[in-house]
Design a protein around this motif. Structure first.
Motif, short mmCIF file in Angstrom:
data_model
loop_
_atom_site.label_atom_id
_atom_site.label_comp_id
_atom_site.label_asym_id
_atom_site.label_seq_id
_atom_site.Cartn_x
_atom_site.Cartn_y
_atom_site.Cartn_z
N ASP B 132 -22.72 -19.70 32.13
CA ASP B 132 -23.14 -20.85 32.93
C ASP B 132 -22.09 -21.95 32.90
N LYS B 135 -19.06 -21.17 35.17
CA LYS B 135 -19.18 -20.86 36.61
C LYS B 135 -18.29 -21.79 37.42
N THR B 139 -19.84 -22.65 42.98
CA THR B 139 -20.93 -21.67 42.99
C THR B 139 -22.10 -22.17 42.15
N LYS B 140 -23.26 -21.70 42.54
CA LYS B 140 -24.49 -22.13 41.85
C LYS B 140 -24.73 -21.34 40.59
N ILE B 141 -24.43 -20.08 40.64
CA ILE B 141 -24.77 -19.23 39.50
C ILE B 141 -23.60 -18.32 39.15
N ASN B 142 -23.50 -17.98 37.92
CA ASN B 142 -22.47 -17.07 37.43
C ASN B 142 -23.20 -15.88 36.82
N VAL B 143 -23.48 -14.90 37.66
CA VAL B 143 -24.36 -13.82 37.25
C VAL B 143 -23.55 -12.72 36.58
N MET C 178 -32.14 -14.81 36.47
CA MET C 178 -31.30 -15.69 37.27
C MET C 178 -31.53 -17.16 36.94
N TYR C 180 -31.40 -18.67 34.41
CA TYR C 180 -30.45 -19.21 33.45
C TYR C 180 -29.27 -19.88 34.13
N PHE C 181 -29.12 -19.59 35.40
CA PHE C 181 -27.96 -20.14 36.08
C PHE C 181 -28.34 -21.06 37.22
N GLU C 183 -29.24 -24.37 39.04
CA GLU C 183 -28.90 -25.80 38.81
C GLU C 183 -30.16 -26.64 38.81
#
Lengths: 220, 373, 183
Positions: B132, B135, B139-143, C178, C180-181, C183
């Motif tokens: 996280d 990232k 970007t919103k998420i780092n999957v 998801m 966890y990421f 915002e």
């Protein structure tokens, strides 16, 4: 080799507290102490301004701005930590802004030469001799920055030991600043996580600092 | 720094094992490394792969490309958080079975500030926290990559002596059925109000395990994680052997599944996925009555291939203490006591990527050949 | 004096100056008709609270900084203390008959993991309900120093944390990985 004669650990929290709730029975009711321990506790005072009691291994002293639990029984260091973790979990909305994980040690340095050598190593006397007659180190306090990602400092105090002849007393204050902004309200949670995740590191660091200082007299 | 640095055109597979814990490092050529799982080197307490790479003078922050956590059991993820933190360039892959609301709830419940000390759950919380933080701003998420059957987790090309060699890592599991049954298993581990807080006990089934098929040029490696052979043909080894499309050739190196346990041995895997007399590598598991491999497991492996190696002996040593007081109390209070994790070893295979010379085997620490011991 | 100043020492130590004055020792918390409750930093190993009986007129002048409020003996009182030679963190794996099996990870002493079968009767009776798979305990072996002398000691104590509450379990919303990421 310096030998530890006595050592203790305390956890100090600075914040806004309500001492009146910290009766031994409260600890037992929340599974933080055994009920027999709570029943046998030696209560000094439980009052809205101050709570103070002792059990076989635990000392509790709380005023409105300061919470301290402590033990000199090495068998119960982790139990001490668990009490703090438990309380911080139960009272997660309590404003806590500072935490200290403090250790103190009385080392036996065995010989007077080593004992004097340590004092001279930490506070060289040549400059003092022109100012004072028979100068001797009574108390040295040194503070350093944290090397981890947390705010705070490490502070070390060194004094001659009052318990051990030719001994040195060393206190290591592992100090965490949990709140730097009025808007921050999660100090209790931060403290709980630090106690859970960094306890072993803190114990190890304090031990290493104390042991290193205690050995300095041998190489003076 | 060691003098036995891996050459640019060398394929290396190293497996590390202390008796409770397993980790793998693979050099795919041109200074690029793959890391699978994580364990701690006993003396230093640091991740074994990081120690090893540092000893070879390798900068893990740039050299490690993918890291795969094959499942969440403690013995495969100790130190995983540190690994991910150090290997800043690495893509992280985890089992798709972990994309589960109940596993997510377990991470929330157990991950932070409840239980001091490392556990699989804590390590995963650390991993996700680091991802996280890492990232990209846009970007919103780092999957992390989610491993499932025949999924391409990593692809690269290396150039040696003017010739290109393809690198591919495919996951072969967990199957769809395994993902669903894992969800049920996780849901059963959510605590109930009014119960005591205690550590999670890892389930015995390993249905969330990620089996990896690694191709480096013309060479293939099968990493079996802890996958078991089950009675359900839609899970375990059976579904991989029968349905996988990623497997085109046979592998000459096999990381033996689940520490050589009988319930993870599948004759079809050996006959259909592995070449004749493959290099079979494993580490022991030395906890409770389920210690592995048993004598009969080692005999079975020795009969299948003369190239079977284990990182440390699957045996326990008698408890010893230098202090009389400790010995007296231990004798008084325990019915039995044994030391575990007393061994530590590394098995290293190296070969040239471009020619047909066979693997050179090197054994470090307590590692030994199963057939000769 | 800052309340965040020198921390109280646990094992007790004193400076060479035997007189502790109020500007580094105590402050008044509450004034009652005939008593004052004092509390402050314990520099010399004393309890941090002391009830001091006021004599005579309770409307006398308040305590001034610099006024001596505590006197102390030359040596702090003896405290019972223990020293661990070996300490493990244990995790229960299973129970069987009169024993339970546990892994032992060292905290103090020899740094080798152990696995042991421990007699249940050596666990304090009121802690026996704690013995279940996953339960964590601490086992410490060493010496305890008492005024009556030194004794060997073995302490096996299960970890105590408050029970899971309904709020704790419910507030962890069951969301996809998801989250966890998010915002």
């Amino acid at each position: 080799m310096p030998q530890i004669q006595v050592q203790g650990v305390s956890i100090v929290l600075i914040g806004n507290l309500n001492p009146a709730i910290f009766h031994p029975s409260w600890f037992a009711a929340h599974n933080l102490l055994r009920s027999e321990e709570a029943d046998a506790a030696n209560i000094n005072i439980i009052h809205p301004d101050v709570a103070s009691f002792k059990t076989e291994w635990l000392e509790v002293n709380i005023v409105k701005e300061r919470f301290q639990i402590a033990t000199v029984q090495e068998s119960y260091y982790e139990a001490l930590r668990d009490i703090a973790v438990g309380i911080l979990g139960l009272l997660s909305h309590t404003p806590i802004r500072v935490m200290g994980i403090n250790r103190d040690f009385h080392f036996d340095l065995v010989s007077e030469d080593i004992w004097n050598g340590l004092g001279h190593r930490l506070v060289p006397k040549q400059d003092w001799k022109s100012l004072l007659k028979s100068p001797g180190m009574q108390n040295l306090v040194v503070q350093g920055e944290r090397t981890d990602d947390l705010k705070g400092y490490l502070r070390v105090s060194v004094q001659p030991s009052s318990r051990v002849k030719f001994g040195v007393f060393i206190e290591v204050n592992d100090h965490y600043i949990l709140k730097t902004d009025e808007k921050e309200v999660d100090g209790a949670d931060k403290a709980r996580v630090i106690l859970s995740e960094r306890w072993n590191d803190s114990m190890k660091r304090s031990s290493e600092i104390a042991q290193t200082i205690a050995k300095l007299g041998e190489t003076a | 720094m060691r003098s036995d640095v891996t050459k640019e055109d060398e394929l290396e597979i190293s497996i590390f094992g202390p008796g409770y814990g397993e980790a793998i490092a693979i050099h795919v050529g041109s200074g690029k490394w793959i890391l699978v799982d994580s364990c701690l080197e006993p003396k230093s307490g640091k991740p074994a792969q990081l120690q090893y790479l540092a000893s070879l003078g390798i900068d893990a922050s740039s050299a490690v490309k993918p890291i795969v956590a094959t499942h969440w059991h403690d013995d495969h993820v100790q130190g995983m958080g540190s690994l991910v933190k150090e290997c800043k360039s690495a893509v992280v892959a985890v089992s798709a079975a972990l994309r589960s609301e109940h596993f997510s709830a377990l991470l929330d419940l157990y991950g932070e500030g409840v239980f001091p000390g490392s556990s699989g759950v804590t390590e995963f919380v650390n991993v996700f926290r680091i991802l996280d933080e890492r990232k990209p701003p846009s970007t919103k998420i780092n999957v992390p990559k989610l491993a499932s059957p025949d999924k391409l987790l990593y692809k690269d090309t290396i150039r040696l002596n003017g010739k290109d060699h393809e690198i591919e890592i495919h996951s072969l599991s967990p199957s769809d059925s395994a993902i669903i049954s894992a969800e049920l298993d996780f849901s059963q581990r959510i605590p109930e109000a009014g119960t005591r807080k205690k550590r999670i006990i890892c389930p015995n089934t390993n249905n969330t395990s990620v089996v990896l098929w690694v191709r480096i040029g013309n060479h293939r490696i099968l990493l079996g994680s802890d996958l078991q052979k089950t009675s359900d043909p839609k899970t375990g080894w059976t579904v991989i052997v029968n349905e996988s499309q990623a497997i085109k050739e046979k592998a000459s190196v096999y990381k033996v599944a689940h520490h050589g346990a009988k319930n993870s041995h599948d004759p079809d895997t050996w006959s259909k996925l592995l070449s004749d007399k493959p290099f079979a590598l494993l580490s022991p598991y030395m906890v409770a009555d389920n210690y592995l491999p048993r004598d009969e497991d080692l005999e079975r492996l020795a009969a299948l291939t003369p190239n079977g190696y284990i990182t440390a002996p699957p045996s326990r040593k008698k408890f010893r203490s230098s202090d009389r007081v400790v010995r007296d109390w231990v004798e008084a209070i325990t019915k039995s006591i044994q030391s575990v994790n007393t061994g530590w070893g590394q098995i290293r295979l190296r070969r040239n990527i471009e020619n047909s010379a066979n693997y050179q085997v090197e054994l470090f620490g307590d590692a030994y050949n199963i057939g000769t011991n | 004096m800052s309340i965040e100043g020198p921390s109280p020492t646990v094992s007790g130590n004193m400076t060479s100056d035997p007189d502790i004055t109020s500007n580094n020792a105590a402050r008044i918390v509450r004034r009652f008709p005939t008593e004052e409750i004092l509390t402050g930093i314990d520099i010399a190993g004393f309890d941090v609270t002391e009830m001091r009986k006021l004599k005579g007129d309770t409307e006398g002048p308040p305590l001034q900084f610099g006024e001596r409020v505590l006197s102390q003996p030359k040596m702090p009182p003896f405290k019972e203390y223990s020293k661990a030679i070996q300490k493990w963190e244990g995790k229960v794996i299973s129970l069987s008959g009169d024993t339970f099996r546990a892994t032992l990870s060292p905290l103090v002493g020899d740094k080798i993991d152990q696995e042991a079968e421990i007699y249940i009767e050596d666990v304090t009776p009121d802690e026996r309900p704690f013995i279940e798979p996953g339960a964590v305990f601490y086992w410490s072996i060493g010496y305890i120093e008492r005024p009556s002398g030194r004794r060997r000691e073995s302490v096996l104590r299960f970890r105590r944390l408050p029970m899971w509450t309904g709020n704790e379990v419910k507030k962890k919303a069951r969301r996809d990985l998801m989250h966890y990421f998010d915002e």
